[in-house]
Design a protein around this motif. Structure first.
Motif, mmCIF file in Angstrom:
data_model
loop_
_atom_site.group_PDB
_atom_site.id
_atom_site.type_symbol
_atom_site.label_atom_id
_atom_site.label_comp_id
_atom_site.label_asym_id
_atom_site.label_seq_id
_atom_site.Cartn_x
_atom_site.Cartn_y
_atom_site.Cartn_z
ATOM 1 N N PRO A 176 0.844 -1.205 0.000
ATOM 2 C CA PRO A 176 0.000 0.000 0.000
ATOM 3 C C PRO A 176 0.879 1.255 0.000
ATOM 4 O O PRO A 176 1.811 1.366 0.792
ATOM 5 C CB PRO A 176 -0.783 -0.099 1.310
ATOM 6 N N SER B 57 -1.756 7.893 -1.676
ATOM 7 C CA SER B 57 -2.560 8.169 -2.873
ATOM 8 C C SER B 57 -1.799 9.035 -3.877
ATOM 9 O O SER B 57 -2.081 8.992 -5.073
ATOM 10 C CB SER B 57 -3.888 8.816 -2.490
ATOM 11 N N MET C 223 -9.715 1.510 -5.025
ATOM 12 C CA MET C 223 -8.330 1.099 -4.875
ATOM 13 C C MET C 223 -7.755 0.893 -6.267
ATOM 14 O O MET C 223 -8.341 0.209 -7.096
ATOM 15 C CB MET C 223 -8.222 -0.215 -4.087
ATOM 16 N N ASN D 280 -10.482 -5.154 -2.056
ATOM 17 C CA ASN D 280 -10.529 -3.719 -1.813
ATOM 18 C C ASN D 280 -9.461 -3.324 -0.795
ATOM 19 O O ASN D 280 -8.731 -4.169 -0.272
ATOM 20 C CB ASN D 280 -11.934 -3.282 -1.370
ATOM 21 N N TRP D 281 -9.393 -2.033 -0.517
ATOM 22 C CA TRP D 281 -8.377 -1.487 0.381
ATOM 23 C C TRP D 281 -8.440 -2.140 1.760
ATOM 24 O O TRP D 281 -7.411 -2.495 2.325
ATOM 25 C CB TRP D 281 -8.568 0.024 0.480
ATOM 26 N N ASN D 282 -9.642 -2.314 2.298
ATOM 27 C CA ASN D 282 -9.777 -2.908 3.632
ATOM 28 C C ASN D 282 -9.263 -4.345 3.649
ATOM 29 O O ASN D 282 -8.656 -4.774 4.632
ATOM 30 C CB ASN D 282 -11.232 -2.848 4.118
ATOM 31 N N VAL E 23 -0.408 -0.697 -4.499
ATOM 32 C CA VAL E 23 -1.833 -0.368 -4.455
ATOM 33 C C VAL E 23 -1.960 0.976 -3.745
ATOM 34 O O VAL E 23 -1.138 1.326 -2.905
ATOM 35 C CB VAL E 23 -2.678 -1.448 -3.730
ATOM 36 N N TRP E 24 -2.982 1.742 -4.116
ATOM 37 C CA TRP E 24 -3.206 3.028 -3.480
ATOM 38 C C TRP E 24 -4.679 3.385 -3.594
ATOM 39 O O TRP E 24 -5.404 2.852 -4.424
ATOM 40 C CB TRP E 24 -2.314 4.118 -4.084
ATOM 41 N N GLN E 25 -5.109 4.284 -2.720
ATOM 42 C CA GLN E 25 -6.491 4.721 -2.730
ATOM 43 C C GLN E 25 -6.663 5.886 -3.685
ATOM 44 O O GLN E 25 -5.810 6.774 -3.765
ATOM 45 C CB GLN E 25 -6.942 5.141 -1.335
#
Length: 94
Positions: free
Chosen positions: A20, A23, A63, A79-81, A56-58
């Motif tokens: 992660p 952003s 995502m 997903n991000w979570n 990965v980034w928001q």
């Protein structure tokens, strides 16, 4: 030194190193993103971690990711979570 919380997983027969990132990574040029990926892949190799680095980034409520094309269906299904719940190692880059 920079530490990254990572998810080192074996999914669909592949070793993945999901990292992660902030952003702001999504606003970098393609060339800048590639340089970061090469740097992170080198860090992972130095740490004896097998697998492909997947940043990965928001982006708002979504995502985003950079992954091999044949892995896109998998990354669209998470997903991000989910990624945050899978974090299981710390990668230290020098």
């Amino acid at each position: 030194m920079t530490d990254f919380k990572i998810a080192h997983l074996h999914e669909q027969g592949q070793d993945m190193i999901i990292i992660p990132l902030e952003s702001s990574f999504g606003r970098k040029s393609t060339n800048e993103q590639e340089k970061v990926i090469v740097y992170l892949q080198s860090c992972a190799a130095s740490a004896n971690l097998r697998g492909t680095v997947i940043p990965v980034w928001q982006d708002g409520n979504s995502m985003r990711f950079i992954a091999p094309l044949n892995w896109h269906a998998f990354f669209r299904s998470i997903n991000w979570n989910w990624v945050m719940a899978q974090l299981n190692k710390t990668l230290t880059c020098h």
